[in-house]
Write a protein that holds these residues in place. Structure first.
Motif, PDB file in Angstrom:
ATOM      1  N   GLY A 355      -6.034  -1.174  -1.077  1.00 16.63           N
ATOM      2  CA  GLY A 355      -5.578  -0.303  -0.074  1.00 16.63           C
ATOM      3  C   GLY A 355      -5.609  -0.655   1.241  1.00 16.63           C
ATOM      4  O   GLY A 355      -5.205  -0.229   2.101  1.00 16.63           O
ATOM      5  N   ASP A 356      -6.757  -1.626   1.460  1.00 16.21           N
ATOM      6  CA  ASP A 356      -7.276  -2.285   2.777  1.00 16.21           C
ATOM      7  C   ASP A 356      -6.128  -3.163   3.249  1.00 16.21           C
ATOM      8  O   ASP A 356      -6.196  -3.638   4.360  1.00 16.21           O
ATOM      9  CB  ASP A 356      -8.393  -2.748   2.654  1.00 16.21           C
ATOM     10  N   ALA A 357      -5.123  -3.839   2.174  1.00 19.25           N
ATOM     11  CA  ALA A 357      -4.502  -4.853   2.545  1.00 19.25           C
ATOM     12  C   ALA A 357      -3.382  -4.199   3.555  1.00 19.25           C
ATOM     13  O   ALA A 357      -2.575  -3.288   3.171  1.00 19.25           O
ATOM     14  CB  ALA A 357      -3.686  -5.393   1.301  1.00 19.25           C
ATOM     15  N   THR A 358      -2.923  -5.321   4.533  1.00 13.16           N
ATOM     16  CA  THR A 358      -2.003  -4.647   5.572  1.00 13.16           C
ATOM     17  C   THR A 358      -0.684  -5.247   5.282  1.00 13.16           C
ATOM     18  O   THR A 358       0.198  -4.682   5.965  1.00 13.16           O
ATOM     19  CB  THR A 358      -2.526  -5.090   6.949  1.00 13.16           C
ATOM     20  N   GLY A 359      -0.537  -6.163   4.554  1.00 14.99           N
ATOM     21  CA  GLY A 359       1.085  -6.919   4.257  1.00 14.99           C
ATOM     22  C   GLY A 359       1.525  -6.584   3.254  1.00 14.99           C
ATOM     23  O   GLY A 359       2.681  -5.941   2.950  1.00 14.99           O
ATOM     24  N   ALA A 360       0.834  -6.824   1.847  1.00  9.24           N
ATOM     25  CA  ALA A 360       1.350  -6.531   0.420  1.00  9.24           C
ATOM     26  C   ALA A 360       0.393  -6.347  -0.374  1.00  9.24           C
ATOM     27  O   ALA A 360      -0.635  -7.066  -0.352  1.00  9.24           O
ATOM     28  CB  ALA A 360       2.454  -7.480   0.028  1.00  9.24           C
ATOM     29  N   ARG A 361       0.357  -5.559  -1.379  1.00  5.98           N
ATOM     30  CA  ARG A 361      -0.636  -5.243  -2.482  1.00  5.98           C
ATOM     31  C   ARG A 361       0.261  -5.309  -3.595  1.00  5.98           C
ATOM     32  O   ARG A 361       0.843  -4.432  -4.196  1.00  5.98           O
ATOM     33  CB  ARG A 361      -0.996  -3.862  -2.264  1.00  5.98           C
ATOM     34  N   MET A 372      -2.323   3.483 -10.313  1.00  7.82           N
ATOM     35  CA  MET A 372      -1.065   3.563 -10.412  1.00  7.82           C
ATOM     36  C   MET A 372      -0.573   4.755  -9.516  1.00  7.82           C
ATOM     37  O   MET A 372       0.769   4.692  -9.066  1.00  7.82           O
ATOM     38  CB  MET A 372      -0.755   3.819 -12.098  1.00  7.82           C
ATOM     39  N   CYS A 373      -1.305   5.827  -9.369  1.00  7.39           N
ATOM     40  CA  CYS A 373      -0.828   6.989  -8.698  1.00  7.39           C
ATOM     41  C   CYS A 373      -0.608   6.273  -7.181  1.00  7.39           C
ATOM     42  O   CYS A 373       0.505   6.662  -6.452  1.00  7.39           O
ATOM     43  CB  CYS A 373      -1.961   7.817  -8.410  1.00  7.39           C
ATOM     44  N   ASN A 374      -1.508   5.378  -6.640  1.00  4.29           N
ATOM     45  CA  ASN A 374      -1.346   4.789  -5.140  1.00  4.29           C
ATOM     46  C   ASN A 374      -0.224   3.895  -5.071  1.00  4.29           C
ATOM     47  O   ASN A 374       0.534   3.942  -4.225  1.00  4.29           O
ATOM     48  CB  ASN A 374      -2.699   4.199  -4.826  1.00  4.29           C
ATOM     49  N   ALA A 375      -0.144   3.125  -6.218  1.00  9.76           N
ATOM     50  CA  ALA A 375       1.080   2.224  -6.459  1.00  9.76           C
ATOM     51  C   ALA A 375       2.385   2.744  -6.399  1.00  9.76           C
ATOM     52  O   ALA A 375       3.315   2.455  -5.474  1.00  9.76           O
ATOM     53  CB  ALA A 375       0.701   1.174  -7.465  1.00  9.76           C
ATOM     54  N   TYR A 376       2.468   3.758  -7.267  1.00  7.00           N
ATOM     55  CA  TYR A 376       3.797   4.298  -7.464  1.00  7.00           C
ATOM     56  C   TYR A 376       3.956   5.430  -6.456  1.00  7.00           C
ATOM     57  O   TYR A 376       5.395   5.356  -5.867  1.00  7.00           O
ATOM     58  CB  TYR A 376       3.826   5.120  -8.831  1.00  7.00           C
ATOM     59  N   SER A 379       3.283   4.866  -0.323  1.00  2.86           N
ATOM     60  CA  SER A 379       3.663   5.880   0.836  1.00  2.86           C
ATOM     61  C   SER A 379       3.847   4.930   2.144  1.00  2.86           C
ATOM     62  O   SER A 379       4.742   5.387   2.985  1.00  2.86           O
ATOM     63  CB  SER A 379       2.274   6.866   1.241  1.00  2.86           C
ATOM     64  N   ASP A 380       3.632   3.699   2.026  1.00  2.00           N
ATOM     65  CA  ASP A 380       3.870   2.784   3.283  1.00  2.00           C
ATOM     66  C   ASP A 380       4.543   1.672   2.741  1.00  2.00           C
ATOM     67  O   ASP A 380       4.890   0.620   3.678  1.00  2.00           O
ATOM     68  CB  ASP A 380       2.532   2.163   3.755  1.00  2.00           C
ATOM     69  N   ASP A 381       5.138   1.561   1.700  1.00  2.00           N
ATOM     70  CA  ASP A 381       6.219   0.434   1.213  1.00  2.00           C
ATOM     71  C   ASP A 381       5.564  -0.718   1.071  1.00  2.00           C
ATOM     72  O   ASP A 381       6.237  -1.675   1.412  1.00  2.00           O
ATOM     73  CB  ASP A 381       7.585   0.598   2.085  1.00  2.00           C
ATOM     74  N   ARG A 382       4.160  -0.917   0.876  1.00  2.00           N
ATOM     75  CA  ARG A 382       3.669  -2.141   0.617  1.00  2.00           C
ATOM     76  C   ARG A 382       3.152  -2.656  -0.649  1.00  2.00           C
ATOM     77  O   ARG A 382       2.449  -3.569  -1.100  1.00  2.00           O
ATOM     78  CB  ARG A 382       2.293  -2.153   1.679  1.00  2.00           C
ATOM     79  N   TRP A 383       3.113  -1.749  -1.536  1.00  2.00           N
ATOM     80  CA  TRP A 383       2.949  -1.700  -2.965  1.00  2.00           C
ATOM     81  C   TRP A 383       3.960  -2.534  -3.959  1.00  2.00           C
ATOM     82  O   TRP A 383       5.161  -1.897  -3.633  1.00  2.00           O
ATOM     83  CB  TRP A 383       2.450  -0.386  -3.588  1.00  2.00           C
ATOM     84  N   LEU A 384       3.651  -3.482  -4.575  1.00  3.97           N
ATOM     85  CA  LEU A 384       4.349  -4.008  -5.596  1.00  3.97           C
ATOM     86  C   LEU A 384       3.662  -3.976  -7.007  1.00  3.97           C
ATOM     87  O   LEU A 384       2.624  -4.182  -7.108  1.00  3.97           O
ATOM     88  CB  LEU A 384       4.580  -5.550  -5.369  1.00  3.97           C
TER      89      LEU A 384
END
Length: 433
Positions: A355-361, A372-376, A379-384
């Motif tokens: 969650g601390d990563a600013t570019g991509a996760r 998986m709750c956070n990833a799916y 909310s900020d379109d940075r999760w892959l």
């Protein structure tokens, strides 16, 4: 089931030191990922298109690398290089190198009798039931510091394997009384089992375990005591390639693992990483010999043993080791310009530093609810999200209970998963598998 988008047509042209990749993408099935027609690709290195990624993950990673990187090798955050952080077990490799090393040591009589034959000295979080079970199974015949014959003493070996999995052979809890967001005592105990050996000896054991697990057939199991456990490890080619490309583009690439640091450093050599760029559970070393205790973090003293790189403890170690933050502030999120640009992980142990990563996760889907709750939710379109590259998990049958019980509190209680703004994440369906 892993789905990919084949590239049908590719045009490339030079553009400001980068390449502009335009691809016509298609996929079959209802879960087809959206096409990404314009993807910037770094002129000094991009991900191998022959290696399969889910959907458009490869293109999105290439874009992030082109935007954030600069041609060069082994950048350093101290010089302003972007930081990329990877968990290790089941993120860089399939299976767990900490467990693999512990199993090798048990099979090869490398576990030493604890002080006074008292297993409570190996972890202050061991329950009385676990201490009693280990004492009964392993006995007091061997002098403290002597090797226990765990290669032939199956009862002792079985009890150790069970405790490494958080319970006794009779099914009772092995650990209690700890902060569930700062440590996982079973992971710390795997490092404590190395106590009494020199750093060089532990490095030798890790190399032997590595050779054994890489040589074993894919999917192999092994028997430790009478317990069947995983018997092989494999590097994921996609992640090895990603690390190489990040380094080529000037990222400072580091590992932050909940396996013992001497073990992580052995395995990370394959990626060309210097030892100081591989972080893990840190045993206190005295006169070149590992003790049963751990280096503290965030103002927690050495030997307190209550913090390892696990959930919030991972942030603490990154902030302290990489960014030089000392004291309790190491548990706090740093400003965006002092955080990692990229992070990759697979489990709840990784949710905070991801969650601390600013570019991509990048999340390797192992059906862990809180992560998986956070990833799916994304909310900020940075999760892959990507399925495991080898033997991927089946789709979770039920939605992740994000709104009720997917979050693990410090006391071990369950609750709702919240976004950064405090709102509750709704239940999420597993859609990448």
């Amino acid at each position: 089931m892993v789905k990919s988008i084949p590239t049908r047509t590719v045009w490339m042209c030079a553009l400001s030191g980068a390449l502009l990749l335009t691809a016509s993408c298609s996929s079959s099935g209802d879960d087809a990922a959206a096409a990404t027609p314009d993807v910037a690709v770094s002129s000094c290195g991009a991900l191998d298109p022959a290696l399969e990624w889910y959907g458009d993950n490869r293109q999105r990673l290439d874009r992030m690398i082109a935007e954030k990187g600069t041609c060069g090798v082994d950048g350093d955050v101290a010089d302003g290089a972007p930081l990329a952080l990877f968990d290790w077990d089941n993120t860089v490799v399939k299976n767990d190198i900490g467990s693999a090393t512990a199993y090798w040591m048990i099979k090869n009589d490398k576990i030493l009798q604890p002080e006074g034959a008292d297993w409570a000295t190996t972890s202050r979080f061991l329950t009385p039931d676990a201490v009693a079970a280990l004492g009964a199974a392993c006995g007091a015949e061997m002098a403290p510091g002597s090797p226990l014959p765990t290669g032939s003493d199956l009862d002792c070996a079985d009890e150790m394997v069970a405790v490494l999995d958080d319970e006794t052979t009779s099914g009772k809890p092995a650990f209690a009384g700890y902060d569930h967001r700062r440590t996982k005592p079973a992971y710390a105990w795997a490092a404590a089992l190395m106590g009494g050996h020199s750093v060089d000896e532990v490095t030798e054991y890790a190399r032997a375990a590595r050779a054994e697990n890489l040589a074993a057939p894919e999917g192999a199991a092994q028997t430790v005591g009478t317990t069947e456990v995983d018997g092989y490890v494999r590097y994921y080619p996609q992640i090895v390639d990603l690390v190489k490309v990040l380094r080529t583009n000037g990222f400072d690439v580091r590992i932050i693992s909940a396996s013992a640091e001497p073990v992580v450093r052995v395995w990370s050599e394959e990626l060309g990483l210097a030892p100081e760029r591989a972080m893990g559970v840190r045993p206190v070393v005295e006169n070149g010999v590992l003790t049963r205790h751990l280096v503290g973090c965030g103002g927690v003293a050495d030997g307190d043993d209550s913090v390892i790189p696990y959930i919030d403890g991972k942030r603490c170690q990154v902030n302290e080791v990489v960014f030089g933050v000392s004291g309790p502030a190491a548990f706090d999120q740093l400003p965006a310009d002092r955080r990692q640009v990229f992070a990759a992980g697979d489990s709840v142990t990784d949710v905070t530093f991801l969650g601390d990563a600013t570019g991509a996760r990048l999340v390797i889907n192992r059906n862990n609810a809180e992560l998986m709750c956070n990833a799916y939710d994304n909310s900020d379109d940075r999760w892959l999200v990507n399925p495991m590259f080898l033997d991927p998990k089946n789709r979770a049958e039920e939605p992740y209970p994000c709104s009720t019980k997917a979050y693990t509190a410090a006391d071990g209680g369950k609750g709702a998963v919240h976004r950064v703004d405090g709102s509750v994440i709704g239940d999420q369906v597993d859609s990448v598998y």
